[in-house]
Design a protein around this motif. Structure first.
Motif, PDB file in Angstrom:
ATOM      1  N   ALA A 126       0.836  -1.207   0.000  1.00  0.00           N
ATOM      2  CA  ALA A 126       0.000   0.000   0.000  1.00  0.00           C
ATOM      3  C   ALA A 126       0.867   1.252   0.000  1.00  0.00           C
ATOM      4  O   ALA A 126       0.585   2.226  -0.707  1.00  0.00           O
ATOM      5  CB  ALA A 126      -0.934  -0.017   1.200  1.00  0.00           C
ATOM      6  N   THR A 158      -6.031   2.682  -5.183  1.00  0.00           N
ATOM      7  CA  THR A 158      -7.167   2.263  -4.377  1.00  0.00           C
ATOM      8  C   THR A 158      -6.888   0.899  -3.753  1.00  0.00           C
ATOM      9  O   THR A 158      -5.994   0.165  -4.190  1.00  0.00           O
ATOM     10  CB  THR A 158      -8.442   2.176  -5.220  1.00  0.00           C
ATOM     11  OG1 THR A 158      -8.285   1.117  -6.187  1.00  0.00           O
ATOM     12  CG2 THR A 158      -8.713   3.500  -5.937  1.00  0.00           C
ATOM     13  N   LEU A 159      -7.696   0.547  -2.737  1.00  0.00           N
ATOM     14  CA  LEU A 159      -7.553  -0.763  -2.117  1.00  0.00           C
ATOM     15  C   LEU A 159      -7.784  -1.876  -3.135  1.00  0.00           C
ATOM     16  O   LEU A 159      -7.096  -2.894  -3.120  1.00  0.00           O
ATOM     17  CB  LEU A 159      -8.540  -0.914  -0.950  1.00  0.00           C
ATOM     18  CG  LEU A 159      -8.167  -0.251   0.373  1.00  0.00           C
ATOM     19  CD1 LEU A 159      -9.263  -0.497   1.397  1.00  0.00           C
ATOM     20  CD2 LEU A 159      -6.838  -0.789   0.902  1.00  0.00           C
ATOM     21  N   SER A 160      -8.759  -1.689  -4.014  1.00  0.00           N
ATOM     22  CA  SER A 160      -9.052  -2.726  -5.003  1.00  0.00           C
ATOM     23  C   SER A 160      -7.872  -2.929  -5.951  1.00  0.00           C
ATOM     24  O   SER A 160      -7.564  -4.071  -6.344  1.00  0.00           O
ATOM     25  CB  SER A 160     -10.317  -2.377  -5.786  1.00  0.00           C
ATOM     26  OG  SER A 160     -10.161  -1.166  -6.498  1.00  0.00           O
ATOM     27  N   GLN A 172     -10.321  -7.584  -1.877  1.00  0.00           N
ATOM     28  CA  GLN A 172     -10.217  -6.286  -1.199  1.00  0.00           C
ATOM     29  C   GLN A 172     -10.497  -6.443   0.287  1.00  0.00           C
ATOM     30  O   GLN A 172      -9.879  -5.775   1.124  1.00  0.00           O
ATOM     31  CB  GLN A 172     -11.203  -5.294  -1.821  1.00  0.00           C
ATOM     32  CG  GLN A 172     -11.111  -3.889  -1.221  1.00  0.00           C
ATOM     33  CD  GLN A 172     -12.012  -2.908  -1.940  1.00  0.00           C
ATOM     34  OE1 GLN A 172     -12.282  -3.041  -3.126  1.00  0.00           O
ATOM     35  NE2 GLN A 172     -12.483  -1.909  -1.222  1.00  0.00           N
ATOM     36  N   GLN A 173     -11.436  -7.331   0.644  1.00  0.00           N
ATOM     37  CA  GLN A 173     -11.741  -7.562   2.059  1.00  0.00           C
ATOM     38  C   GLN A 173     -10.539  -8.137   2.788  1.00  0.00           C
ATOM     39  O   GLN A 173     -10.211  -7.729   3.902  1.00  0.00           O
ATOM     40  CB  GLN A 173     -12.931  -8.512   2.185  1.00  0.00           C
ATOM     41  CG  GLN A 173     -13.323  -8.839   3.622  1.00  0.00           C
ATOM     42  CD  GLN A 173     -13.844  -7.633   4.371  1.00  0.00           C
ATOM     43  OE1 GLN A 173     -14.459  -6.768   3.767  1.00  0.00           O
ATOM     44  NE2 GLN A 173     -13.606  -7.581   5.668  1.00  0.00           N
ATOM     45  N   SER A 189      -8.027  -5.364   3.285  1.00  0.00           N
ATOM     46  CA  SER A 189      -8.477  -4.446   4.323  1.00  0.00           C
ATOM     47  C   SER A 189      -8.244  -5.027   5.709  1.00  0.00           C
ATOM     48  O   SER A 189      -7.785  -4.331   6.620  1.00  0.00           O
ATOM     49  CB  SER A 189      -9.961  -4.130   4.119  1.00  0.00           C
ATOM     50  OG  SER A 189     -10.432  -3.270   5.135  1.00  0.00           O
ATOM     51  N   GLN A 190      -8.530  -6.333   5.884  1.00  0.00           N
ATOM     52  CA  GLN A 190      -8.346  -6.968   7.182  1.00  0.00           C
ATOM     53  C   GLN A 190      -6.867  -7.064   7.561  1.00  0.00           C
ATOM     54  O   GLN A 190      -6.498  -6.825   8.707  1.00  0.00           O
ATOM     55  CB  GLN A 190      -8.977  -8.368   7.182  1.00  0.00           C
ATOM     56  CG  GLN A 190     -10.485  -8.354   7.126  1.00  0.00           C
ATOM     57  CD  GLN A 190     -11.078  -7.526   8.245  1.00  0.00           C
ATOM     58  OE1 GLN A 190     -10.690  -7.662   9.404  1.00  0.00           O
ATOM     59  NE2 GLN A 190     -12.016  -6.661   7.912  1.00  0.00           N
ATOM     60  N   MET A 201      -4.473  -5.073   6.597  1.00  0.00           N
ATOM     61  CA  MET A 201      -3.990  -3.740   6.930  1.00  0.00           C
ATOM     62  C   MET A 201      -4.503  -3.305   8.302  1.00  0.00           C
ATOM     63  O   MET A 201      -3.755  -2.738   9.104  1.00  0.00           O
ATOM     64  CB  MET A 201      -4.414  -2.741   5.849  1.00  0.00           C
ATOM     65  CG  MET A 201      -3.683  -2.948   4.528  1.00  0.00           C
ATOM     66  SD  MET A 201      -4.225  -1.823   3.215  1.00  0.00           S
ATOM     67  CE  MET A 201      -3.695  -0.240   3.896  1.00  0.00           C
ATOM     68  N   ARG A 202      -5.767  -3.609   8.587  1.00  0.00           N
ATOM     69  CA  ARG A 202      -6.325  -3.219   9.888  1.00  0.00           C
ATOM     70  C   ARG A 202      -5.600  -3.932  11.026  1.00  0.00           C
ATOM     71  O   ARG A 202      -5.239  -3.315  12.032  1.00  0.00           O
ATOM     72  CB  ARG A 202      -7.817  -3.555   9.930  1.00  0.00           C
ATOM     73  CG  ARG A 202      -8.517  -3.062  11.201  1.00  0.00           C
ATOM     74  CD  ARG A 202      -9.981  -3.467  11.214  1.00  0.00           C
ATOM     75  NE  ARG A 202     -10.130  -4.913  11.258  1.00  0.00           N
ATOM     76  CZ  ARG A 202      -9.988  -5.639  12.371  1.00  0.00           C
ATOM     77  NH1 ARG A 202      -9.661  -5.039  13.521  1.00  0.00           N
ATOM     78  NH2 ARG A 202     -10.140  -6.936  12.344  1.00  0.00           N
TER      79      ARG A 202
END
Length: 219
Positions: free
Chosen positions: A167, A180-182, A192-193, A196-197, A199-200
Motif C-alpha cells: 500500500a 485504491t484498495l481494489s 479487497q476484504q 483491508s483486514q 492492513m487493519r
C-alpha cells in the motif's frame, strides 16, 4: 529463538473440511484465536458465499460448534465459533504443543497457516504428534527472526507486512491517494476484504508495539 512456519494442510487436517467441500467458492480467514479453559474460539471472516449458505453448511460440520454471526458487510461476514476436540487434526497439535496461530486462510482444497513456535523442541513435538496421529501437512517455509529490523518486531505477520508495504509503495497513503484498495488487492492477488483486514490488523500490531505501553483492557 522463536521459529516461524508456513504450513499447507488439506481441509480435513485443520477445520471446516465439510463446509469448504459443500461451498467450494468460500474463502475463510481466521482473524484471531482465543484460548480459554482448553476451548479454542476462532474469530474468522467468510467471503464469496452468503451468510445463510455458510451457516447451513457449518451447522453440519463436526469440526466446529456454536457458530455465531458477529458482523455482516458487503464482502464478508465475521463469525465466532468453537473448534471441537478432534485428535486427528492439526488444531489439536497446535493446542498440545502451545504453538501460536498467526494467520490461517482456508479454501476448498487447502488451508494455509502461519505459526510461531517457541523453539525447535516445540516444532519437533508438533511434528511428532502429527506423525503419530496421521495429521497431514507440508512445511512451505521455516525461518527464525535473525534481525531486530523486521515486521515481526512490531507485531506484524508476513502477510500484514506485505500488505502495508504494498500500500505504501503504491502511494495509498498519499493525499490524494495514488492507488485504491481494489487496485492493491488485485496486485497481491487477494480480495479487497482480505487486504483491508490485513492492513487493519497490521495497524493494530504496529500501534500496540510502538505507541502504547499498556493495552486498554489492562489495569
Amino acid at each position: 529463538m522463536s521459529l516461524f512456519a508456513e504450513l499447507e494442510l488439506p481441509p480435513e487436517a485443520f477445520a471446516l473440511a465439510d463446509t469448504l467441500a459443500a461451498l467450494p467458492d468460500a474463502a475463510i480467514e481466521v482473524e484471531r484465536v482465543v484460548a480459554a479453559e482448553d476451548i479454542l474460539t476462532p474469530y474468522f471472516w467468510v467471503a464469496n458465499v452468503s451468510a445463510e449458505a455458510f451457516e447451513a453448511a457449518a451447522g453440519d460440520d463436526p469440526s466446529i460448534r456454536d457458530v455465531r454471526r458477529l458482523d455482516t458487510f458487503e464482502e464478508a461476514t465475521l463469525y465466532r465459533a468453537e473448534w471441537t476436540e478432534t485428535i486427528e487434526s492439526a488444531v489439536a497439535a497446535f493446542t498440545r504443543v502451545g504453538a501460536v496461530i498467526l494467520d490461517a486462510v482456508g479454501q476448498h482444497d487447502r488451508w494455509e497457516v502461519q505459526l510461531r513456535f517457541d523453539d525447535r523442541d516445540q516444532l519437533v513435538e508438533f511434528q511428532t504428534y502429527c506423525a503419530d496421529n496421521d495429521v497431514d501437512f507440508r512445511i512451505k517455509r521455516l525461518y527464525e527472526v535473525a534481525s531486530a529490523h523486521t515486521g515481526r518486531q512490531y507485531g506484524l505477520t508476513e502477510k500484514q507486512h506485505e500488505a502495508l508495504v504494498a500500500a505504501w509503495e503504491a502511494g495509498f497513503f498519499e493525499s490524494p491517494a495514488e492507488a485504491t484498495l481494489s487496485e492493491i488487492a488485485a496486485d497481491l492477488d487477494i480480495s479487497q476484504q482480505a487486504l483491508s483486514q490485513r492492513m487493519r490488523k497490521g495497524y493494530d500490531g504496529l500501534i500496540a508495539s510502538t505507541l502504547v505501553t499498556e493495552h486498554p483492557g489492562d489495569e
